[in-house]
Design an enzyme around this catalytic site. Sequence first.
Site, PDB file in Angstrom:
ATOM      1  N   HIS A 182      27.014   5.239  10.973  1.00  0.00           N
ATOM      2  CA  HIS A 182      28.095   4.981  11.920  1.00  0.00           C
ATOM      3  C   HIS A 182      29.457   4.817  11.254  1.00  0.00           C
ATOM      4  CE1 HIS A 182      24.267   3.262  13.491  1.00  0.00           C
ATOM      5  NE2 HIS A 182      24.624   3.959  14.558  1.00  0.00           N
TER       6      HIS A 182
ATOM      7  N   ASP B 178      28.055   2.185   7.769  1.00  0.00           N
ATOM      8  CA  ASP B 178      26.675   2.127   7.284  1.00  0.00           C
ATOM      9  C   ASP B 178      26.167   3.568   7.133  1.00  0.00           C
ATOM     10  OD1 ASP B 178      26.078   3.047   9.832  1.00  0.00           O
ATOM     11  OD2 ASP B 178      25.140   1.201  10.527  1.00  0.00           O
TER      12      ASP B 178
ATOM     13  N   SER C 138      23.793   4.641  19.687  1.00  0.00           N
ATOM     14  CA  SER C 138      24.315   3.522  18.907  1.00  0.00           C
ATOM     15  C   SER C 138      25.799   3.647  18.581  1.00  0.00           C
ATOM     16  CB  SER C 138      23.527   3.366  17.606  1.00  0.00           C
ATOM     17  OG  SER C 138      23.554   4.565  16.853  1.00  0.00           O
TER      18      SER C 138
END
Length: 368
Positions: free
Chosen positions: A332, A329, A37
Amino acid sequence: MSLPICLCQVIALLILFISEVCLAGKKIPASFVFGDSLVDAGNNNYLTTFSKANYDPNGIDFGSATGRFTNGRTIVDIVIQALGSDELTPPNLAPTTRGSLVLKGVNYASGGSGILNSTGKLFGDRINVDAQLDNFATTRQDIISWIGESAAAKLFGSAIFSVTTGSNDLINNYFTPVVSTLERKVVPPEEFVDTLISRFRLQLTRLYQLGARKIVVINVGPVGCIPFSRESDPTAGDECSVEPNEVAQMYNLQLKTVVDDLNANLHGSRFVYADVFRIVYDIIQNYGSYGFESEKVPCCSLAGKVGGLIPCGPSSKVCMDRSKYVFWDPYHPTEAANIIIARRLLSGDTADIFPINIRQLANLKLNT
C-alpha cells in the site's frame, strides 16, 4: 402512519438537509465507498481474517490504528475532505455506523477482497464486491425507510460512489505465489481478464440499479511495482515485475471500454474512469521529482531484499520520515503518495481521469 414514525422521518429529512449544506453554501455529496484494502476504513477489524491493520504502526500519522492499511489517510479520505467534509466516511461494520450517520455515506471496502468471490480466500474472511453491494442494498432500504423513496433517490443521485477493486484478483488470486502456478498454466491471462471484466460489468450495473448515478471506477494500479511483487519475482531484479503489470493493463484497457459502454447505455448516469495505473507508475518512475527518496523499499518493513516479504506489524522497522516513501508497506502507498493520487483524481485532466474529474463530477447536474 403513526406519529412516532412521522416524527422520525421529519427529523431524518432535516438531518439530510443540514448534511447537504457546506461552507460557502456548497453541498457536500454523500460518499459511498466500495473496494479493497486501498480504501478499507476498518471493516476488517470486525472479521476473522489475517488481513487486518488495526495495530501499530499502522495509522502512525492518523493518530491511531483504525484499520486503514497505511500510515495516515486513504485516497477516499483525502478526496472527501477536499470536497468539504469534516468527517471521514465510516466503515459499514462499525457499530456506530447507524441512523442518520449513513445519510452522509458509508464505506463498505474490505481488505483482501476482489471482484471474484474466490479472491483473497487465503486471508480468511473478507467482504468481496458482491457482498459489499448486498450491504449497500441493506443501507439503501434503511435510508428509504427513513426519508422516503423520493428523497433517497435525490441523495443517491448526488452522492459520489467509488469502486476501487481488482488488484487482489491479480496479486492474491491469479498471481498468488506457488498456489496459483497450476491455474496460470491452465487459464491464460486473456481468459482470466475476460472473467473479471464480465463479472465487474454486472456489479457496476447492479450499483446503478440500486440508485448510484455518479460512479468513479478506479482501475488496477501497477501491481508489478509494489514491493511484494518485486520480492516475489526473482527475475525482476531492480525493476517492476513485468507480467502482473501487463495483465493489469490488459484488464484496464477492457475496463475503460466497459465504462464507456455503461455511460452510453445507462440513462442519467456518469461513470468516470480513473487511471490510477498511469498516476502511480508516473510517481514511481519520477519519484525524485515528487520529493520521494524511495520508490522500491517500503517505509514499514521487516524482511526481504526490498522489505516486501512480510506485512507491516509491531516488529517491523518504520522509517522516520514517511513523506519520503512511496510505499508504506509491501502493498500500500503512504499518505504522501495517496495525497498526490487524490489531487490528480480531484482536479486532473482527461489523461488521469476520464471523461471528467471528481470535482467536476461532484458539481455535475444529471438529467434523470
